[in-house]
Design a protein around this motif. Structure first.
Motif, PDB file in Angstrom:
ATOM      1  N   UNK A 198       0.839  -1.188   0.000  1.00 48.04           N
ATOM      2  CA  UNK A 198       0.000   0.000   0.000  1.00 48.04           C
ATOM      3  C   UNK A 198       0.876   1.240   0.000  1.00 48.04           C
ATOM      4  N   UNK A 199       0.590   2.172  -0.920  1.00 48.36           N
ATOM      5  CA  UNK A 199       1.300   3.448  -0.979  1.00 48.36           C
ATOM      6  C   UNK A 199       0.258   4.556  -1.052  1.00 48.36           C
ATOM      7  N   UNK A 200       0.095   5.305   0.024  1.00 49.28           N
ATOM      8  CA  UNK A 200      -0.974   6.295   0.102  1.00 49.28           C
ATOM      9  C   UNK A 200      -0.464   7.613   0.691  1.00 49.28           C
ATOM     10  N   UNK A 201      -1.078   8.687   0.246  1.00 49.09           N
ATOM     11  CA  UNK A 201      -0.830  10.019   0.800  1.00 49.09           C
ATOM     12  C   UNK A 201       0.648  10.423   0.754  1.00 49.09           C
ATOM     13  N   UNK A 202       1.355   9.974  -0.264  1.00 45.90           N
ATOM     14  CA  UNK A 202       2.741  10.413  -0.444  1.00 45.90           C
ATOM     15  C   UNK A 202       2.771  11.709  -1.249  1.00 45.90           C
TER      16      UNK A 202
END
Length: 203
Positions: free
Chosen positions: A52-56
């Motif tokens: 999961x890769x979020x809000x980067x």
């Protein structure tokens, strides 16, 4: 190995490697980092299935210059730039992945980068759902591109997309669109309720 690792609030990249390095980060979480969530280039490789890769601050999952990322069933959402993106010969496998609510495109390839996104979902992204340009290529058979600000599936300036059996619906411009020599192969695709039109090609 860094499987199931959680990386948050770093000033730069969340998970990154390059120059031939490799990271195993299956099931990892990389959120709220200053630049990209998961990044590699120059021959680096990252294995991040289910990550999961979020809000980067910039992109969720990105590679370029010969980097390789294997992230089937990953999620890239709410990032400032693109959800999943490659360029300059990078390769990404994200079958069954979801790219949603990103500040630019959901899934994007340019300048010779390639993505296998069969069965992926791209929705609620600010610009396009699935897009290529400048020689980038994407396999998106059975993918879904919906509720994106511009086009659902879009190929531009020599990019190519294979989207057999894909669905493009409720997008702000066209469901499936090519311009300036882009190509899309979309046998048995479905488009509906797109603001600009269903299928279109120009120039």
């Amino acid at each position: 190995r860094s499987d199931s690792v959680t990386v948050t609030n770093s000033g730069g990249w969340g998970i990154d490697t390059n120059w031939g390095g490799s990271i195993y980060a299956n099931g990892a979480v990389s959120n709220n980092n200053g630049i990209d969530g998961i990044f590699t280039d120059y021959g680096g490789s990252i294995f991040a299935s289910g990550a999961t890769a979020r809000y980067n601050g910039d992109n969720g999952i990105i590679t370029s210059y010969g980097g390789y990322i294997y992230a089937n069933n990953a999620t890239a959402s709410n990032n400032g730039g693109n959800g999943i993106v490659t360029s300059y010969g990078g390769t990404i496998n994200v079958q069954g992945a979801t790219a949603s609510s990103n500040g630019e495109n959901g899934i994007a390839a340019a300048y010779g980068g390639s993505i296998n996104a069969d069965g992926a979902t791209a929705l609620n992204n600010t610009i396009n759902g699935i897009t290529t340009q400048q020689g980038g290529s994407i396999n998106a058979d059975g993918a879904t591109a919906s509720n994106n600000g511009a086009n659902g599936i879009f190929s531009n300036i020599g990019g190519s997309i294979y989207a057999q059996g894909a669905t493009a619906s409720n997008n702000g411009a066209y469901g499936i669109r090519t311009v300036f020599g882009g190509s899309i192969l979309a046998f048995a695709a479905i488009t509906n309720n797109n603001t600009g039109g269903g299928v279109a090609t120009y120039f």
